[in-house]
Motif scaffolding. Sequence first.
Motif, short mmCIF file in Angstrom:
data_model
loop_
_atom_site.label_atom_id
_atom_site.label_comp_id
_atom_site.label_asym_id
_atom_site.label_seq_id
_atom_site.Cartn_x
_atom_site.Cartn_y
_atom_site.Cartn_z
N UNK A 503 24.10 37.32 39.32
CA UNK A 503 25.08 37.93 40.22
C UNK A 503 25.97 38.92 39.50
N UNK A 504 26.36 38.58 38.27
CA UNK A 504 27.17 39.52 37.49
C UNK A 504 26.44 40.79 37.17
N UNK A 505 25.13 40.69 36.90
CA UNK A 505 24.35 41.89 36.58
C UNK A 505 24.12 42.76 37.81
N UNK A 506 24.03 42.16 38.98
CA UNK A 506 23.75 42.93 40.20
C UNK A 506 25.00 43.42 40.90
N UNK A 507 26.13 42.86 40.58
CA UNK A 507 27.34 43.16 41.35
C UNK A 507 27.77 44.61 41.23
N UNK A 508 27.63 45.20 40.06
CA UNK A 508 28.09 46.58 39.87
C UNK A 508 27.06 47.63 40.22
N UNK A 509 25.89 47.23 40.66
CA UNK A 509 24.83 48.18 40.96
C UNK A 509 24.77 48.41 42.47
N UNK A 510 25.14 49.62 42.96
CA UNK A 510 25.11 49.85 44.41
C UNK A 510 23.71 49.87 44.98
N UNK A 511 22.71 50.19 44.13
CA UNK A 511 21.34 50.23 44.63
C UNK A 511 20.76 48.82 44.84
N UNK A 519 20.56 37.08 46.44
CA UNK A 519 20.81 36.14 45.33
C UNK A 519 22.03 35.28 45.62
N UNK A 520 23.06 35.90 46.19
CA UNK A 520 24.27 35.14 46.52
C UNK A 520 23.97 34.06 47.55
N UNK A 521 23.15 34.38 48.55
CA UNK A 521 22.79 33.39 49.55
C UNK A 521 21.99 32.24 48.94
N UNK A 522 21.09 32.59 48.00
CA UNK A 522 20.32 31.53 47.34
C UNK A 522 21.24 30.65 46.50
N UNK A 523 22.19 31.27 45.84
CA UNK A 523 23.14 30.49 45.03
C UNK A 523 23.96 29.56 45.92
N UNK A 524 24.40 30.08 47.04
CA UNK A 524 25.19 29.24 47.94
C UNK A 524 24.32 28.13 48.54
N UNK A 525 23.06 28.46 48.80
CA UNK A 525 22.15 27.41 49.30
C UNK A 525 21.96 26.33 48.25
N UNK A 526 21.91 26.73 46.99
CA UNK A 526 21.80 25.74 45.91
C UNK A 526 23.05 24.87 45.84
N UNK A 548 34.90 29.51 36.53
CA UNK A 548 36.14 30.10 36.01
C UNK A 548 35.87 31.05 34.86
N UNK A 549 34.91 30.69 34.00
CA UNK A 549 34.60 31.56 32.86
C UNK A 549 34.02 32.89 33.32
N UNK A 550 33.31 32.91 34.44
CA UNK A 550 32.78 34.16 34.98
C UNK A 550 33.77 34.85 35.91
N UNK A 551 34.89 34.22 36.16
CA UNK A 551 35.89 34.83 37.03
C UNK A 551 35.47 34.92 38.49
#
Length: 973
Positions: A503-511, A519-526, A548-551
Amino acid sequence: MASILDEYEDSLSRSTVLQPGCPSVGIPHSGYVNAQLEKEEPIFTKQRIDFTPSERITSLVVSCNQLCMSLGKDTLLRIDLGKANEPNHMELGRKDDAKVHKMFLDPTGSHLLIALSSTEVLYVNRNGQKVRPLARWKGQLVESVGWNKALGTESSTGPILVGTAQGQIFEAELSASEGGLFGPAPDLYFRPLYVLNEEGGPAPVCSLEAERGPEGRGFVIATTRQRLFQFIGRVAEGAEAQGFSGLFAAYADHPPPFREFPSSLGYSELAFYTPKLRSAPRAFAWMMGDGVLYGSLDCGRPDSLLSEERVWEYPEGVGPGASPPLAIVLTQFHFLLLLADRVEAVCTLTGQVVLRDRFLEKFGPLKHMAKDPSTGHLWAHSERAVFRYHVQREARDVWRTYLDMNRFDLAKEYCRERPDCLDTVLAREADFCFRQRRYLESARCYALTQSYFEEIALKFLEARQEEALAEFLQRKLANLKPAERTQATLLTAWLTELYLSRLGALQGDPDALNLYRETRERFRSFLSSPRHKEWLFASRASIHELLASHGDTEHMVYFAVIMQDYERVVAYHCQHEAYEEALAVLARHRDPQLFYKFSPILIRHIPRQLVDAWIEMGSRLDARQLIPALVNYSQGGEAQQVSQAIRYMEFCVNVLGETEQAIHNYLLSLYARGQPASLLAYLEQAGASPHRVHYDLKYALRLCAEHGHHRACVHVYKVLELYEEAVDLALQVDVDLAKQCADLPEEDEELRKKLWLKIARHVVQEEEDVQTAMACLASCPLLKIEDVLPFFPDFVTIDHFKEAICSSLKAYNHHIQELQREMEEATASAQRIRRDLQELRGRYGTVEPQDKCATCDFPLLNRPFYLFLCGHMFHADCLLQAVRPGLPAYKQARLEELQRKLGAAPPPAKGSARAKEAEGGAAAGGPSREQLKADLDELVAAECVYCGELMIRSIDRPFIDPQRYEEEHLSWL
C-alpha cells in the motif's frame, strides 16, 4: 453335493500381479510417514469353487446372485448364491442331438433363455420348475439379448431385443405366468425390427444393450463382428407398451451411425460398467479384431452416446493371429480379457497389463467369463471348473495414474481419504502451477501441503510474487490449529507488513490508483475475515504497532473497530480533538466502561451532547461512577456547567428512580449552589418520613445551613422530628411557618402546647402585638388566656383581654354542663343493668325426659348437666371435654386446679347444722365447695360451646384431626 460354494484358495493356480507397490518405510518431503505394516492384498483375487460337475460345463450365466450352468446337453443347474447348499437340477428333456449354444439371464435373475444349436429357444423362470419352449422364436439362432432394465420385473421381461445369427433384431416380451394345457404361452409376441448389415450383407448381432436415458430418451447399442451401431431416439411418455418399434422406425430410411474396424475375430463382445444397479452405464468396452474400444457413455449428447473413445491394443500374445480373446468384462478402471489359458486385466487409464492369471491345464481350456452386475463379482469357467474373482479396492492406486497424467482433480478425488497421498498430489499440482507461472493457484495448493514452509516462502520471494506469497500465508494461517499461537502471530505480522508495504508503494502512484484500491480492499478483507479473527485478536498489539510504524492511522481505526477495541478508537479521536466523533463511537457501541473512562475529558468540551448520550444510555450507566466527572466539571461554578450536572441528576432521580444516597446528596449540593429555588421543592417532593427519604438528613441540614437556606433547614428539622428547633428557626423566617411546625406533633399535646407557647411568647414579646397574640390564642385550642397572660407586660389593661376572658369562662361553663350530663347518663345506665340482672335471675328452661346431650347424644337427665339460653344442653363432663381444648393455657391450668380442689373438698354434710359447720370450716380454711363449683361454672359454662366465641375462634380448626385423617379416610371406604 455338499458345500458347492465353499471357497478356498487354489494353491495350484498361478497368478502374476503387475501393479506398483508402496515403499516399505520412507519419510517424503510432505512430512507424512508411509509404513506398509502388512502385505497389501491384490486388486483381483481368484477363488475356485469347490464343485466337480458330473458333466462338462457348456455355458454359465450369473445375475442378481443367481448362477445358472448347463451341464452336458440335457442338464440345467440353478444355484441361489444366498442358499448355496440348495442347488436345483433340471432336465431340459431333449432327445435330439441339439446342444446349448448360449444362455441369457436378465438383470433380476428371474428369466433364463437357453438358445439351442437347433434354432430353438427354451425359457425357465426362477420360481418355476418347468422348461417351456418358445414357439415363436423357433428357427432363429439367438446370439444376443438386450434386456429391458427399466421395465423388467420378476414376472415379466417387458419389451426386450433379440439379436440372431442372421443379423436380425427382434422385439419380444416374456411372461412368467403358467397356465394349463391350453394356457398362454410365455412368449407374448416376437416381431422383427431391424437388420444389421456389414459390407458382405447381414451380419450376426454379437451384442445388444438397451438403456433408458434422461428426459425420456432411449438408446440401443448393437455390435456385429466389425461394426458398432447406435440407435438413439426419444420415447414419449406413456409409450412403454410400444417397446422399441418407434426407436428403430426412425432409421428405416437411413442407416444408424456406426464405428467400423477392418480386422475381425469372427465375433465381438460389448461390456458396460454401471456404478449402481438400475442406474445408467458410465463406460463401455468393445472387444473386436483391432483391440478394445473403450470410452465413456454420455446419455445427454444428441448425436452420439460415445465420448472419449480410445482403442487399446491387445497385450503381447493376444489377438486374432495369436491367442484370440474369448470374452471381456469391464470394471471401473480395468477390463479383463478371457483367453483359453489365462485371464489378463488391463488398466483403462494407461493400457498396462496389471494382472496375468494363468490356469492349470487339468481344468481344461477356459470357455467364458461373466460379471454379476449386482455384486460386481467376476465368474469364469472351463469345462470342469468354476472360478470367481473378487475385486477389492480397485481405485487404490488410480490417483497415481491421474497424477502422472497431470489430472490433479481426479487424483485428489481418488485419494481424499488418504492424507499422505493427497499431500503428494497437492505438492505435485503446486509445482506444476508454479512452473506454469500460475502463482496464485500454486500458492493455494502449497498452503494445503505439508511442505517446508521456509522453502515455499523463499520460492515466491525469489520470483518476486508478493501477492502469491500473501495468498500462501493467508491460507496457512487459516489452517493453523488453536494451539499454534506463535506461528499465528508470526504469520499475521508478516501478512500485515506485506500489505502495508504494498500500500505504501502504490499510494503515491496516480497510475496505480485502481490497484491501490484493490489492494486496500484485500487488506481490509484480511483484517475483517472471520477465519482469521482469532489470530488477529491474539496479535492485535503487534499489528497496531506495525500500523503505527507505517503511519496508517486510517487502518489503525479500521482495525480497532473490527477488533472491537473501541477504547483505542475513542482515544485516537480525543487525541486529535475530534470529540464529537469520539462521542459518536461511544453512543454507537454503548459500552458503559468506555463512558466512565472518557466522560471526564468529553464533558469539558461537549457537555450538553455528552449528557444527552448519558440520558440515552439510561439505566445501562451507573450514575455513581459519573459523579467524579460531574464534580470536576461543575467546580468552575458557571451556571451552564451546574445546569448540565443538575439535568442529568434530575433524570436519574425522576426518570430512572435512583435511590442511591450519593446521587441524592450530590443533587442537593447542586441545588444549594446553583438553583436554590428548586431545593425546597425537591425536599418537599422527597416527603417528610425519615425512613423514605434517600438523601442524608444531617448532610442536607449542614448544607442548607451553610448556604443560608432557612426554609429548607426548617423542612429538614421537621423530617428529623426536631420540632422545637424547627419552630425556633421558623420564627426567624415566618410566624405562619412556625405555626405549621407547631401542629406537627399531633399525638403529643404537651409538646404542641409548648411549641405554641413559644410562638405566643415570640408574638407578644418580639412583635408586641396584642391582637396578633389573641389571634394566635384563637388558632390553638390547647392555649388558654391564663397561659399567655404572664407574657404580657404590666401596663396592658384588662380591656385587651375582655373577650378572651369571657370566652374562657363560657368554655368552662360548657364543660361543667357536659360533665353533669354524663353523670346523669351513667346513673340511668346503672339502673337499667340492675333491672336486667333481676330479670335474668328469674329466667328458667324446661328439660324433657327425652332430651339428649348435644355432644354424646345420650339422655340428659342421667348425669349433671348444663342448660344454655340458646337451647343447647350438655352433660357436665361432656361440656368440660368440649371446652378444654379451646381454652388458653392459663385457663386450662386454672381448670385443672379447680378440679383438683373440688375433688379434695369434703362432700356436703346432711342436715342444716352440719352444713353450717362445714361452711364455717371452709370459710376458715379456704373456699367452700360451692365457691369452687361456681368458679368452675364460670370457666366452663360462661357461654355455649356451639354459639359463643369459642366456636368462632375455632373456625380455622380442621373438622378431622390430621393425626386421625388416614384412619378416618379408611373408615369411609
